[in-house]
Design a protein around this motif. Structure first.
Motif, PDB file in Angstrom:
ATOM      1  N   UNK A  13       0.837  -1.194   0.000  1.00  0.00           N
ATOM      2  CA  UNK A  13       0.000   0.000   0.000  1.00  0.00           C
ATOM      3  C   UNK A  13       0.873   1.244   0.000  1.00  0.00           C
ATOM      4  N   UNK A  14       1.982   1.209   0.761  1.00  0.00           N
ATOM      5  CA  UNK A  14       2.914   2.325   0.743  1.00  0.00           C
ATOM      6  C   UNK A  14       3.511   2.543  -0.636  1.00  0.00           C
ATOM      7  N   UNK A  15       3.831   1.448  -1.329  1.00  0.00           N
ATOM      8  CA  UNK A  15       4.375   1.554  -2.680  1.00  0.00           C
ATOM      9  C   UNK A  15       3.323   2.106  -3.641  1.00  0.00           C
ATOM     10  N   UNK A  16       2.077   1.687  -3.462  1.00  0.00           N
ATOM     11  CA  UNK A  16       0.999   2.198  -4.311  1.00  0.00           C
ATOM     12  C   UNK A  16       0.845   3.707  -4.137  1.00  0.00           C
ATOM     13  N   UNK A  17       0.890   4.174  -2.903  1.00  0.00           N
ATOM     14  CA  UNK A  17       0.773   5.605  -2.654  1.00  0.00           C
ATOM     15  C   UNK A  17       1.921   6.363  -3.319  1.00  0.00           C
ATOM     16  N   UNK A  18       3.127   5.816  -3.234  1.00  0.00           N
ATOM     17  CA  UNK A  18       4.271   6.476  -3.844  1.00  0.00           C
ATOM     18  C   UNK A  18       4.112   6.562  -5.364  1.00  0.00           C
ATOM     19  N   UNK A  19       3.678   5.465  -5.981  1.00  0.00           N
ATOM     20  CA  UNK A  19       3.554   5.459  -7.431  1.00  0.00           C
ATOM     21  C   UNK A  19       2.377   6.308  -7.902  1.00  0.00           C
TER      22      UNK A  19
ATOM     23  N   UNK B 148      -0.560  -2.434  -8.258  1.00  0.00           N
ATOM     24  CA  UNK B 148      -1.248  -1.755  -9.359  1.00  0.00           C
ATOM     25  C   UNK B 148      -1.814  -0.423  -8.888  1.00  0.00           C
ATOM     26  N   UNK B 149      -1.817   0.563  -9.787  1.00  0.00           N
ATOM     27  CA  UNK B 149      -2.374   1.866  -9.459  1.00  0.00           C
ATOM     28  C   UNK B 149      -3.897   1.808  -9.420  1.00  0.00           C
ATOM     29  N   UNK B 150      -4.478   2.490  -8.466  1.00  0.00           N
ATOM     30  CA  UNK B 150      -5.935   2.574  -8.384  1.00  0.00           C
ATOM     31  C   UNK B 150      -6.421   3.756  -9.228  1.00  0.00           C
ATOM     32  N   UNK B 151      -7.527   3.552  -9.910  1.00  0.00           N
ATOM     33  CA  UNK B 151      -8.151   4.583 -10.741  1.00  0.00           C
ATOM     34  C   UNK B 151      -9.637   4.637 -10.408  1.00  0.00           C
ATOM     35  N   UNK B 152     -10.316   5.617 -10.999  1.00  0.00           N
ATOM     36  CA  UNK B 152     -11.760   5.699 -10.774  1.00  0.00           C
ATOM     37  C   UNK B 152     -12.482   4.482 -11.340  1.00  0.00           C
ATOM     38  N   UNK B 153     -11.896   3.832 -12.336  1.00  0.00           N
ATOM     39  CA  UNK B 153     -12.517   2.632 -12.904  1.00  0.00           C
ATOM     40  C   UNK B 153     -12.169   1.381 -12.097  1.00  0.00           C
TER      41      UNK B 153
ATOM     42  N   UNK C  99     -11.164   1.111  -8.369  1.00  0.00           N
ATOM     43  CA  UNK C  99     -10.895   1.862  -7.146  1.00  0.00           C
ATOM     44  C   UNK C  99     -10.622   1.011  -5.909  1.00  0.00           C
ATOM     45  N   UNK C 100     -10.200  -0.216  -6.086  1.00  0.00           N
ATOM     46  CA  UNK C 100     -10.073  -1.140  -4.951  1.00  0.00           C
ATOM     47  C   UNK C 100      -8.721  -0.945  -4.262  1.00  0.00           C
ATOM     48  N   UNK C 101      -8.641   0.065  -3.419  1.00  0.00           N
ATOM     49  CA  UNK C 101      -7.373   0.469  -2.834  1.00  0.00           C
ATOM     50  C   UNK C 101      -6.762  -0.613  -1.952  1.00  0.00           C
ATOM     51  N   UNK C 102      -7.578  -1.414  -1.318  1.00  0.00           N
ATOM     52  CA  UNK C 102      -7.076  -2.428  -0.386  1.00  0.00           C
ATOM     53  C   UNK C 102      -6.854  -3.779  -1.059  1.00  0.00           C
ATOM     54  N   UNK C 103      -6.888  -3.798  -2.368  1.00  0.00           N
ATOM     55  CA  UNK C 103      -6.595  -5.009  -3.127  1.00  0.00           C
ATOM     56  C   UNK C 103      -5.282  -4.814  -3.871  1.00  0.00           C
ATOM     57  N   UNK C 104      -4.400  -5.813  -3.808  1.00  0.00           N
ATOM     58  CA  UNK C 104      -3.049  -5.666  -4.341  1.00  0.00           C
ATOM     59  C   UNK C 104      -3.034  -5.506  -5.856  1.00  0.00           C
ATOM     60  N   UNK C 105      -3.653  -6.414  -6.569  1.00  0.00           N
ATOM     61  CA  UNK C 105      -3.658  -6.420  -8.028  1.00  0.00           C
ATOM     62  C   UNK C 105      -5.071  -6.715  -8.527  1.00  0.00           C
ATOM     63  N   UNK C 106      -5.398  -6.334  -9.766  1.00  0.00           N
ATOM     64  CA  UNK C 106      -6.698  -6.715 -10.323  1.00  0.00           C
ATOM     65  C   UNK C 106      -6.877  -8.225 -10.335  1.00  0.00           C
ATOM     66  N   UNK C 107      -8.030  -8.663  -9.983  1.00  0.00           N
ATOM     67  CA  UNK C 107      -8.335 -10.087  -9.917  1.00  0.00           C
ATOM     68  C   UNK C 107      -9.415 -10.329  -8.881  1.00  0.00           C
ATOM     69  N   UNK C 108      -9.967 -11.520  -8.894  1.00  0.00           N
ATOM     70  CA  UNK C 108     -10.997 -11.885  -7.921  1.00  0.00           C
ATOM     71  C   UNK C 108     -10.323 -12.647  -6.790  1.00  0.00           C
ATOM     72  N   UNK C 109     -10.370 -12.155  -5.560  1.00  0.00           N
ATOM     73  CA  UNK C 109      -9.720 -12.832  -4.434  1.00  0.00           C
ATOM     74  C   UNK C 109     -10.234 -14.252  -4.254  1.00  0.00           C
ATOM     75  N   UNK C 110      -9.348 -15.118  -3.786  1.00  0.00           N
ATOM     76  CA  UNK C 110      -9.714 -16.527  -3.596  1.00  0.00           C
ATOM     77  C   UNK C 110     -10.888 -16.668  -2.627  1.00  0.00           C
TER      78      UNK C 110
END
Length: 385
Positions: free
Chosen positions: A99-105, A157-162, A164-175
């Motif tokens: 999450x820290x890396x996401x904020x930086x990027x 991955x960067x979060x966008x308005x499309x 917006x899942x800030x607490x999810x690491x990468x796009x995908x459906x969690x197990x």
């Protein structure tokens, strides 16, 4: 800034330091993203400081706390509010390194330069490079920053308005979501078998209508959360608006019982296309009521046409319980498929909505005996599934 008027009222009454009594404090009762998009003010310093709890949210929750504030579009708009030489500071309780890396990027993508980030990503400074460089001339501060670098943070991955899942690491459906959905599917199959209802006996037209409507409703609520914030007030306004459109659809069918289903389907697809093409930022208007009217007209209009399709179809089936049951079962499927947005983004939901409405139209056109679109049918008020 505060979004909840009750929290503001309690703060004024109970805060022992009485900060709201200071003439230097100007209170803004608004959603942070909405304010950032609409204000014409410019600032020397903007601080995002623990806007909500950062320890209890995850992709397991259906509440997307903060997500539309910590997106690339939101950070870029915030940058536009800074005066020359201004600074933006983000404080975030980073308990997961990525999450820290996401904020930086996010900051680097919005400002064009890497932010000053310390404490494992918990503290970011963006904006005037001259002021940051001047501050780092202090040997003690420079040594502290060097000792608390964030070079080890895992990429995300960067979060966008499309997406917006800030607490999810990468796009995908969690197990965990896949497991829950699989259990629900098994339970539904067992239920159908125990009740002696073969899958082939479902009213597929109503099944697809239910799936499409549930996906459409979820998409509308998510988009409204972007425009107005994620609160119970927003949800109540959205749901009330949808109910009014459903009532309007009932009235139209009551006044024009021979209305063509083809007309309603064309309206569905055109309104979905318009909602897909128009970007969300187009609805960030200065007036609350203009924003409300514009967003509800564009985003919610498919509900009106879908209501006409359902009402006419349900009446032609004689309001049979198996049609309603098929519709509810389809709505369950739509609720499950909404999780696909965690993988493909919010706009993809509209593609699914159009797909299911197209399937319902195909099934309806092939039903026997064929019913002419202009056939008049007795109808009474009901709501689409």
């Amino acid at each position: 800034m505060e979004i909840d008027p009750l929290i503001l009222q309690l703060g004024r009454k109970l805060h022992f330091e009485q900060p709201y009594s200071s003439p230097r404090v100007h209170v803004i009762l608004n959603d942070a993203r909405s304010y950032v998009q609409n204000t014409d003010q410019r600032f020397d310093l903007i601080i995002f400081s623990f806007l909500d709890s950062h320890t209890t949210s995850s992709y397991y929750s259906t509440i997307r706390i903060d997500n539309y504030v910590y997106t690339l579009e939101a950070i870029r708009q915030t940058k536009a509010l800074l005066k020359p030489g201004g600074l933006m500071i983000i404080k975030f309780a980073v308990l997961t390194p990525w999450i820290g890396r996401r904020l930086r990027e996010l900051g680097q993508a919005a400002f064009g330069v890497p932010p000053l980030q310390t404490q494992g990503g918990r503290f970011l400074i963006l904006g005037s490079q001259e002021r940051i460089a001047q501050a780092l001339k202090d040997p003690e501060l420079a040594a502290y920053v060097a000792a608390n670098s964030d070079a080890h943070l895992q990429a995300a991955a960067l979060t966008t308005d499309d997406w917006p899942y800030f607490y999810q690491h990468e796009p995908g459906i969690p197990a965990s979501v896949i497991i829950i959905l699989s259990v629900l599917i098994v339970v539904c199959c067992v239920f159908l078998r125990e009740t002696g209802t073969p899958i082939g006996s479902l009213q597929w037209h109503f099944f697809f209508l239910g799936a499409a409507f549930m996906l459409l409703e979820a998409n509308i609520i998510s988009r409204m959360a972007l425009l107005f914030g994620t609160t119970w007030v927003v949800n109540s306004i959205v749901i009330s608006g949808l109910m009014l459109l459903i009532v309007a659809a009932n009235l139209i069918v009551h006044w024009r019982p021979g209305i063509a289903v083809t007309f309603a389907y064309v309206g569905i697809f055109i309104s979905i296309l318009v909602a897909y093409v128009i970007p969300p930022e187009a609805f960030f208007l200065g007036s609350f009521w203009a924003k409300m009217l514009g967003s509800t007209t564009i985003l919610c209009l498919p509900v009106f046409f879908a209501g006409i399709v359902f009402i006419v179809s349900f009446a032609r089936e004689g309001f049979r319980s198996d049609a309603l049951g098929s519709n509810l079962l389809g709505a369950l499927l739509g609720g499950m498929l909404e999780s696909i947005s965690m993988w493909t983004g919010m706009k993809s939901i509209l593609i699914l909505v159009a797909f299911f409405y197209a399937l319902s139209w195909v099934v309806l056109s092939r039903q026997a005996p064929r019913v002419e679109d202009r056939q008049a049918v007795p109808v009474s008020g009901t709501a689409p599934g």
